[in-house]
Write an enzyme that holds these catalytic residues in place. Structure first.
Site, PDB file in Angstrom:
ATOM      1  N   SER A   6       0.847  -1.188   0.000  1.00 20.45           N
ATOM      2  CA  SER A   6       0.000   0.000   0.000  1.00 20.45           C
ATOM      3  C   SER A   6       0.882   1.237   0.000  1.00 20.45           C
ATOM      4  CB  SER A   6      -0.908   0.019   1.220  1.00 20.45           C
ATOM      5  OG  SER A   6      -1.547   1.277   1.359  1.00 20.45           O
ATOM      6  N   TYR A  18      -2.237  -0.819  10.423  1.00 20.36           N
ATOM      7  CA  TYR A  18      -2.084  -1.125   8.999  1.00 20.36           C
ATOM      8  C   TYR A  18      -0.846  -0.438   8.422  1.00 20.36           C
ATOM      9  CZ  TYR A  18      -3.471  -1.743   4.086  1.00 20.36           C
ATOM     10  OH  TYR A  18      -3.512  -2.081   2.756  1.00 20.36           O
TER      11      TYR A  18
END
Length: 315
Positions: A188, A201
């Protein structure tokens, strides 16, 4: 006196070799840049996937499901899906079979080391050697540090980061033996630019990025085995449902099918790094040259400070 002369000459010789390498380095860098530029203009020979066996973690839904579709579309010989929810895995497997590809699924939590090793053995016995491993499985809890449950924090680190250690250790040795393999990580852009409200995350993805960067460099002298790290912007899947950016028309979420298509293409072209969209390259440059106060203004403008306030995604 003779020994001293030898040592002295040896030292001079070493200095000249270092100087030669130093002078050659800029030339090599220019050649690499020119080669990369040429690849943008001249079509690159794509890897033929018809002989490949692909394993996708988190393959039952979201980007994982679209990756399975894309690999099947590009002719992959066999596709295997790992995940924690049998219903989703079974549905995706049936869809892939209808596309004409052989597909199997296995219930596996990649955060569980022993389970990974056990299922990897089952895969080899039932289907054969994996030549393309796609580490896609991930979870996000969408909370600040102080609001996060300790077990939830551990879960995200085990699945998003340590899971890649276990899957790679399980399948990489055979790839090295065969001199045929590719490790893919669906990461990501938050690995490079963190946001509030997703501390678990962002941390896990930053660790995952370092893992892949180290692995990629470690594979430089391993013929036939390569790695690709994909860093997409916010993707329109249920995992990040509810996440809102301030200017959706200026920063539209990516479609999962786009991420899947570009990922498979990156594997076929053997690209080590893929940032999606291309404008994310500007983010990397800005983070390198701007002061923290200026970066904070960019975050305020884009709404990334508050984008997780409406988060309703799944874990």
């Amino acid at each position: 006196m003779v020994n001293f002369a030898r040592d002295w000459h040896g030292g001079i010789s070493m200095d000249w070799r270092c100087l030669g390498k130093l002078l050659l380095l800029p030339v090599q860098m220019v050649l690499c840049v020119l080669k990369a530029a040429a690849c943008l203009v001249v079509p690159t020979r794509l890897r033929d996937l018809r002989g490949d066996t692909v394993l996708i973690t988190g393959g039952g839904r979201g980007i994982g499901r679209h990756l399975a579709r894309e690999f099947a579309k590009q002719g992959a010989k066999k596709i295997m899906l790992w995940g924690r929810t049998e219903k989703c895995l079974k549905e995706t497997a049936e869809e892939i079979k209808q596309m004409g590809a052989e597909c199997h699924y296995f219930i596996c939590d990649v955060g569980n080391r022993e389970e990974v090793y056990q299922q990897a053995k089952a895969v080899r016995e039932k289907v054969g050697d994996v030549t393309i491993l796609v580490n896609n499985a991930a979870v996000v809890h969408g909370k600040s540090l102080m609001d996060s449950d300790d077990d939830a924090l551990l879960k995200s680190q085990h699945i998003n980061t340590l899971g890649q250690f276990w899957t790679t250790k399980a399948f990489l040795p055979r790839m090295l033996e065969l001199q045929n393999g590719h490790i893919v990580c669906i990461n990501s852009v938050l690995a490079l630019s963190a946001i509030p409200g997703a501390i678990d995350y962002c941390t896990s993805k930053a660790s995952s990025f370092a893992f892949m960067e180290s692995l990629t460099l470690g594979l430089l002298d391993c013929p036939g085995v390569n790695a690709t790290t994909v860093l997409p912007f916010h993707t329109n899947t249920e995992m990040f449902q509810g996440m809102r950016v301030r200017f959706p028309n200026l920063f539209p979420p990516l479609k999962p099918e786009t991420v899947a298509r570009r990922t498979v293409e990156a594997v076929q072209k053997n690209h080590a790094l893929l940032l999606l969209p291309w404008t994310m390259h500007l983010l990397v440059i800005l983070k390198s040259i701007l002061p923290q106060s200026a970066l904070e203004e960019i975050h305020r403008f884009s709404g990334s400070y508050t984008c997780m306030n409406t988060f309703k995604g799944r874990t």
